[in-house]
Design an enzyme around this catalytic site. Sequence first.
Site, short mmCIF file in Angstrom:
data_model
loop_
_atom_site.label_atom_id
_atom_site.label_comp_id
_atom_site.label_asym_id
_atom_site.label_seq_id
_atom_site.Cartn_x
_atom_site.Cartn_y
_atom_site.Cartn_z
N ASP A 316 0.85 -1.20 0.00
CA ASP A 316 0.00 0.00 0.00
C ASP A 316 0.89 1.25 0.00
O ASP A 316 0.64 2.20 0.75
CB ASP A 316 -0.99 0.01 1.18
CG ASP A 316 -2.06 1.11 1.02
OD1 ASP A 316 -2.07 1.79 -0.02
OD2 ASP A 316 -2.87 1.26 1.95
N HIS A 320 3.37 10.76 0.04
CA HIS A 320 2.82 12.12 0.22
C HIS A 320 3.99 13.06 0.38
O HIS A 320 4.99 12.72 1.04
CB HIS A 320 1.93 12.19 1.46
CG HIS A 320 0.62 11.47 1.31
ND1 HIS A 320 -0.38 11.91 0.47
CD2 HIS A 320 0.16 10.32 1.87
CE1 HIS A 320 -1.41 11.07 0.55
NE2 HIS A 320 -1.10 10.08 1.38
N GLY A 335 -1.60 7.51 4.70
CA GLY A 335 -0.73 6.69 3.86
C GLY A 335 0.73 6.82 4.23
O GLY A 335 1.16 7.83 4.78
ZN LIG Z 1 -7.11 1.38 0.58
#
Ligand SMILES: [Zn+2]
Length: 435
Positions: A316, A320, A335
Site C-alpha cells: 500500500d 505524500h 498513507g
Molecule cells: Zn485502501
Amino acid sequence: MAKHSADLVISGGRIIDPALGFGKEGHVFITNGCIDAVEGDTAAAKKRAVRAAETIDAAGQIVVPGLIDCHVHLREPGREDAETIESGCHAAAAGGFTTVCCMPNTTPRIDNQETVKFVQDRAKTARARVYVVGAITKNLDGKELAEIGDLVKMGAVAITDDGHYVQNPEIMRRALEYSKMFDIPVMDHAEDQYLVAGGVMNEGYESTRLGISGATSAAEEIAIERDVALCRMTGARLHIQHVSTARGVEAIRRAKEDGVRVTCEACPHHFILTDSLIGETFNTALRVNPPLRTQADVDAIIEGLVDGTIDVIASDHAPHSAESKDVVFDDAPPGMIGLELTLSLVKTYLIDKGYLTWAEAIRKMTTVPAMIFKLPHGTLEPGSEADITIIDPERKWTVKADGFHSKSSNSPFIGKRLVGRVTRTLLSGREVFAL
Ligand SMILES: [Zn+2]
C-alpha cells in the site's frame, strides 16, 4: 549433449521459487532476457555456468523471482510532487519489486481508457512493470459504475475504488457481477464510511486518551461481511485490501471455509505497528487508512499470515509530499511509503521471528499475487521474463529519510534497524537496481 551458453548466469545463491517448488543452491541461466534454466549445483550446471558470457556471484544470498506488489499508489497523473511513475518504479526496483499494480485514485481517476493508456505509456521506460487497476465507479464516487469492460479491454487487471468503500451494496453487487464476466477480482477498501465518520486513528483506549477522533474496527468488519455476502451470492472474486482487524481476518477465514472466492492482503504496518505509537510522537507518517490497530489485531494479522487466511503481502505504498504531511495529526493525508521497505520488514518481523519461512513469505509476494491477478510473472519458470531479485538475508541497515528512491519519505520506519536487504534487481535480465 552440452547446452548452448547463456548470456548471464546467477550462481552460488539459494534459489527460492515457490511456483517451481525450487529451494536450494544453484544456478539461474538467462538468455535474451528470459529464464533459460534453473538448475541445482550439479557438476553439469557448474560446467555450463563457466561458459556463460556474464556471471553474477550470489554466494550467501537468496535469489527469488522478481517480487509483485499488488497495491501501490504511483500518484501520476496529478500528484507528481509526491511520486511519478518513474520514481515509484525506481522505488519498486530498489525494494525488489519488478511488478506493481497501481491504484486508480489519481487525478484524473483511472476510470477511463485514456488514463489507463497514459499510465501504460509512461511505464514503458520505467524500472518495473506496471499493471493498472481500474476504478469500480466513475470518479470513485460510488454512484455510477465505470466502463469496466473498456478498462479490462485496455488491460486493467482488477477494479477498485481504493481509498473509498463502495457504500451502496447494489452498486457493489453489479460491480461483482460485471467482474465475473471478465474473471477479474474486485479489490475492496473495506471500511464503512458512515462508521469511520472522519476518524483518523483506531477508536479505542488510545484515541480516547489522546482526544483524537477514532474509527471503529467494526467499520472494517461490517464492510468485509457485507461484501463476502455479495461475493457468495454472485460467485465473483473479491480481494480484501489491507485487512487490519482481528475480526476482519476472522470473517475472511470463515468465508474461505465456506468456499467463497475471497482473497486478501496485509501490509507490513498492520502486522508490525500499533496505535499506541501515535501518542509517543504524533508522527503523521503513522496516519494511515485503515488505521494502525491494537496489539491483539497485529497478533491476528500475523496468525492470518501464518495459517494462510491472508494470501498476499502488499505495501500500500502511498507517497505524500513532506509539505502535505507537515501538519497536525488529524489533518495529515493517510498513507505511508512501503515499496523500499516491505521485503526487509518481512524478513525482520516475520521470518526472523519464526512466523514464516522464506518460501512462505516469497510465495505471498510472487506466486500468489500472480495467480490472483493472472500476471505472467512471479516465477523463474524457463521461458518467462528474467525478472529476478537478489537478497542479502543478513545485511543489517538503518532506514534513512534521505535514502529513498521514492520522491517521498513519509515512513514511520525511518531510524529503524532492519535485517535483510535487496542487493540487486533484474527486469528482463537487465539490471534495474544494484545496492
Ligand atoms: Zn485502501
